[in-house]
Design an enzyme around this catalytic site. Structure first.
Site, mmCIF file in Angstrom:
data_model
loop_
_atom_site.group_PDB
_atom_site.id
_atom_site.type_symbol
_atom_site.label_atom_id
_atom_site.label_comp_id
_atom_site.label_asym_id
_atom_site.label_seq_id
_atom_site.Cartn_x
_atom_site.Cartn_y
_atom_site.Cartn_z
ATOM 1 N N HIS A 97 -13.032 125.946 100.314
ATOM 2 C CA HIS A 97 -13.405 126.082 98.905
ATOM 3 C C HIS A 97 -13.122 124.771 98.170
ATOM 4 O O HIS A 97 -12.149 124.082 98.483
ATOM 5 C CB HIS A 97 -12.606 127.191 98.230
ATOM 6 N N GLU A 115 -6.585 130.639 97.020
ATOM 7 C CA GLU A 115 -6.397 132.032 97.405
ATOM 8 C C GLU A 115 -5.169 132.140 98.288
ATOM 9 O O GLU A 115 -4.669 131.132 98.804
ATOM 10 C CB GLU A 115 -7.638 132.555 98.142
ATOM 11 N N HIS A 172 -10.330 127.343 106.638
ATOM 12 C CA HIS A 172 -9.707 128.638 106.924
ATOM 13 C C HIS A 172 -10.724 129.665 107.384
ATOM 14 O O HIS A 172 -11.914 129.559 107.082
ATOM 15 C CB HIS A 172 -8.953 129.158 105.700
ATOM 16 N N ARG A 192 -19.539 126.931 103.896
ATOM 17 C CA ARG A 192 -19.410 127.356 105.287
ATOM 18 C C ARG A 192 -19.504 126.121 106.178
ATOM 19 O O ARG A 192 -20.494 125.399 106.157
ATOM 20 C CB ARG A 192 -20.498 128.377 105.630
HETATM 21 ZN ZN ZN Z 1 -11.646 131.718 101.380
#
Ligand code: ZN
Length: 310
Positions: A97, A115, A172, A192
């Site tokens: 991200h 996150e 991740h 991605r």
């Molecule tokens: Zn994520």
């Protein structure tokens, strides 16, 4: 007037999803490929309704826009956090991200995403992807261009109760057989990087290689998590993370204890067991918000809660 704002989760069907949100959490799910339960969310792609009471049937975004006093008049266009439970039956694609600055410039003013993951359950040989093995951006770019994924991607063993902070720029992925509770900034921007060369309806899913290379931190550095634990006869409270976007704690109750809601608002998820808050029944899978000024409250029973606040 003491309002406990219970939320009705929103479910998302995903190709990698399973049925554990029904079998483990007793939710009625839309199908056998249910990957995500958006448990506390005001995001436009999944805006939770309040379950009952004075605000029953209103959405969390409506409450944020019309009753900001419930959130201590916190600033911001959107409710800042998003709490999900994820059931990964198969491996998720490997992603990264952007931070707020990159997202603002490249994604039409969107928020970046920080996150964190609390491992609710996983297979005995459970693993996650976190970080990479490139020493700098040049080596990272070269390894990606040469498809040296096995060498590049860092895979770590996990067990139930583990906790990970995923800063922007961290490579991740959740791997098969894992259920996690995710606390994140209210954002959906994901790049991605690699999808294990899988096909979706005969075609590979879109990758975002250039943007991924832009935002990936080099070298990867593991984030420090888990602070102090405060124990009494009736509870153990452990700080999982404090960062500029949220604080997350784990509360284990085995008895009865009084607490005080001293934040702008407090998100609470019951991740195991059952009990009560102020004589209201709580079960595994319940999610609620204690609003600003709620004051003191009693938790009672045998249960584990994950709580978060800004
Ligand atoms: Zn994520």
């Amino acid at each position: 007037m003491k309002n406990i704002l219970f939320l009705k989760p929103v479910f998302k069907t995903m190709i990698w999803g399973g049925n554990k949100l029904a079998t483990e959490y007793n939710y009625s799910i839309p199908g056998d490929n249910t990957g995500e339960c958006w448990a506390i969310s005001a995001h436009k792609n999944g805006d939770c309704e309040i379950r009952d009471g004075e605000y029953g049937g209103k959405t969390l975004s409506w409450l944020w826009n019309n009753h900001r006093e419930l959130f201590g008049n916190a600033q911001g266009e959107v409710f800042p956090l998003l709490i999900k439970i994820i059931d990964a039956k198969t491996d998720l694609s490997i992603q990264v991200h952007p931070d707020d600055t990159y997202a603002r410039e490249q994604e039409q003013g969107a928020l970046g995403k920080t996150e964190c993951w609390y491992i609710l359950d996983c297979d005995e040989d459970g693993e996650i992807v976190i970080g990479h093995n490139a020493k700098d951006k040049e080596q990272l770019t070269q390894m990606i261009r040469e498809n040296r994924w096995k060498e590049l991607i860092r895979v770590c063993p996990i067990k139930k109760g583990d906790f990970f902070q995923i800063e922007p720029g961290t490579v991740h992925a959740i791997k098969k057989g894992t259920m996690i509770l995710e606390t994140q900034q209210n954002s959906d921007i994901t790049y991605r990087l690699y999808d294990y060369d899988r096909l979706d309806n005969g075609k590979p899913r879109e990758l975002h290689i250039d943007k991924s290379i832009d935002v990936i931190n080099c070298p990867h550095i593991d984030q420090e998590v888990r602070g102090k634990t405060t124990s009494s006869t009736d509870s153990d409270i452990e700080e999982l993370i404090k960062c500029s976007f949220y604080s997350v704690d784990r509360i284990r109750i085995h008895g009865e204890q009084e607490f005080t809601q001293e934040y702008k608002f407090l998100n609470v998820s019951v991740t195991s067991g059952s009990g009560e808050i102020d004589n209201v029944q709580l079960h595994k899978g319940d999610h609620f918000i204690l609003p600003y000024g709620y004051g003191s409250y009693y938790l009672k029973g045998e249960m584990e809660l994950i709580v978060s606040h800004i």
